[in-house]
Design a protein around this motif. Structure first.
Motif, PDB file in Angstrom:
ATOM      1  N   VAL A  13      13.382 -38.049 -56.315  1.00  0.00           N
ATOM      2  CA  VAL A  13      11.951 -38.364 -56.316  1.00  0.00           C
ATOM      3  C   VAL A  13      11.405 -38.298 -54.895  1.00  0.00           C
ATOM      4  O   VAL A  13      10.338 -37.721 -54.652  1.00  0.00           O
ATOM      5  N   LYS A  14      12.139 -38.855 -53.943  1.00  0.00           N
ATOM      6  CA  LYS A  14      11.709 -38.811 -52.550  1.00  0.00           C
ATOM      7  C   LYS A  14      11.648 -37.375 -52.037  1.00  0.00           C
ATOM      8  O   LYS A  14      10.721 -37.005 -51.315  1.00  0.00           O
ATOM      9  N   PHE A  15      12.639 -36.570 -52.404  1.00  0.00           N
ATOM     10  CA  PHE A  15      12.654 -35.188 -51.948  1.00  0.00           C
ATOM     11  C   PHE A  15      11.478 -34.407 -52.527  1.00  0.00           C
ATOM     12  O   PHE A  15      10.860 -33.593 -51.838  1.00  0.00           O
ATOM     13  N   ALA A  16      11.149 -34.666 -53.781  1.00  0.00           N
ATOM     14  CA  ALA A  16      10.001 -34.010 -54.403  1.00  0.00           C
ATOM     15  C   ALA A  16       8.712 -34.412 -53.682  1.00  0.00           C
ATOM     16  O   ALA A  16       7.830 -33.569 -53.438  1.00  0.00           O
ATOM     17  N   LEU A  17       8.580 -35.681 -53.333  1.00  0.00           N
ATOM     18  CA  LEU A  17       7.411 -36.152 -52.593  1.00  0.00           C
ATOM     19  C   LEU A  17       7.360 -35.515 -51.213  1.00  0.00           C
ATOM     20  O   LEU A  17       6.292 -35.101 -50.744  1.00  0.00           O
ATOM     21  N   TYR A  18       8.505 -35.416 -50.563  1.00  0.00           N
ATOM     22  CA  TYR A  18       8.588 -34.762 -49.250  1.00  0.00           C
ATOM     23  C   TYR A  18       8.096 -33.313 -49.341  1.00  0.00           C
ATOM     24  O   TYR A  18       7.272 -32.874 -48.544  1.00  0.00           O
ATOM     25  N   ARG A  19       8.609 -32.556 -50.329  1.00  0.00           N
ATOM     26  CA  ARG A  19       8.217 -31.153 -50.485  1.00  0.00           C
ATOM     27  C   ARG A  19       6.725 -31.023 -50.745  1.00  0.00           C
ATOM     28  O   ARG A  19       6.052 -30.155 -50.171  1.00  0.00           O
ATOM     29  N   LYS A  20       6.193 -31.878 -51.612  1.00  0.00           N
ATOM     30  CA  LYS A  20       4.767 -31.829 -51.927  1.00  0.00           C
ATOM     31  C   LYS A  20       3.928 -32.128 -50.686  1.00  0.00           C
ATOM     32  O   LYS A  20       2.963 -31.414 -50.393  1.00  0.00           O
ATOM     33  N   THR A  21       4.295 -33.159 -49.953  1.00  0.00           N
ATOM     34  CA  THR A  21       3.568 -33.539 -48.742  1.00  0.00           C
ATOM     35  C   THR A  21       3.640 -32.430 -47.704  1.00  0.00           C
ATOM     36  O   THR A  21       2.629 -32.043 -47.112  1.00  0.00           O
ATOM     37  N   ARG A  22       4.844 -31.893 -47.478  1.00  0.00           N
ATOM     38  CA  ARG A  22       5.041 -30.807 -46.507  1.00  0.00           C
ATOM     39  C   ARG A  22       4.188 -29.597 -46.871  1.00  0.00           C
ATOM     40  O   ARG A  22       3.504 -29.031 -46.014  1.00  0.00           O
ATOM     41  N   ASP A  23       4.218 -29.223 -48.130  1.00  0.00           N
ATOM     42  CA  ASP A  23       3.468 -28.039 -48.567  1.00  0.00           C
ATOM     43  C   ASP A  23       1.963 -28.245 -48.441  1.00  0.00           C
ATOM     44  O   ASP A  23       1.234 -27.339 -48.039  1.00  0.00           O
ATOM     45  N   GLU A  24       1.487 -29.437 -48.771  1.00  0.00           N
ATOM     46  CA  GLU A  24       0.047 -29.710 -48.666  1.00  0.00           C
ATOM     47  C   GLU A  24      -0.418 -29.665 -47.212  1.00  0.00           C
ATOM     48  O   GLU A  24      -1.483 -29.123 -46.919  1.00  0.00           O
ATOM     49  N   ILE A  25       0.377 -30.213 -46.316  1.00  0.00           N
ATOM     50  CA  ILE A  25       0.010 -30.177 -44.891  1.00  0.00           C
ATOM     51  C   ILE A  25       0.046 -28.744 -44.382  1.00  0.00           C
ATOM     52  O   ILE A  25      -0.858 -28.303 -43.672  1.00  0.00           O
ATOM     53  N   ALA A  26       1.075 -28.017 -44.747  1.00  0.00           N
ATOM     54  CA  ALA A  26       1.229 -26.636 -44.280  1.00  0.00           C
ATOM     55  C   ALA A  26       0.117 -25.729 -44.804  1.00  0.00           C
ATOM     56  O   ALA A  26      -0.238 -24.741 -44.140  1.00  0.00           O
ATOM     57  N   MET A  27      -0.429 -26.041 -45.967  1.00  0.00           N
ATOM     58  CA  MET A  27      -1.459 -25.187 -46.577  1.00  0.00           C
ATOM     59  C   MET A  27      -2.884 -25.540 -46.126  1.00  0.00           C
ATOM     60  O   MET A  27      -3.827 -24.829 -46.480  1.00  0.00           O
TER      61      MET A  27
END
Length: 53
Positions: A13-27
């Protein structure tokens, strides 16, 4: 055994949140990111700190 499975689930769950947060910032468009004081190049670090501290 249940404790181990619960721990893996929590990390997933934490890793999924990390990926979502990273992708949103990067985009984010660069101008919006800079207005927020963020740099898309730092998305990985920012997301990691947000999720795991």
């Amino acid at each position: 055994m249940k404790h181990l499975i619960a721990r893996y689930r929590a990390e997933a769950v934490k890793f999924a949140l990390y990926r979502k947060t990273r992708d949103e910032i990067a985009m984010l468009p660069r101008s919006v990111a800079i207005d927020l004081g963020l740099f898309p190049e730092d998305a990985d670090r920012i997301a990691r700190e947000a999720v795991w501290g």
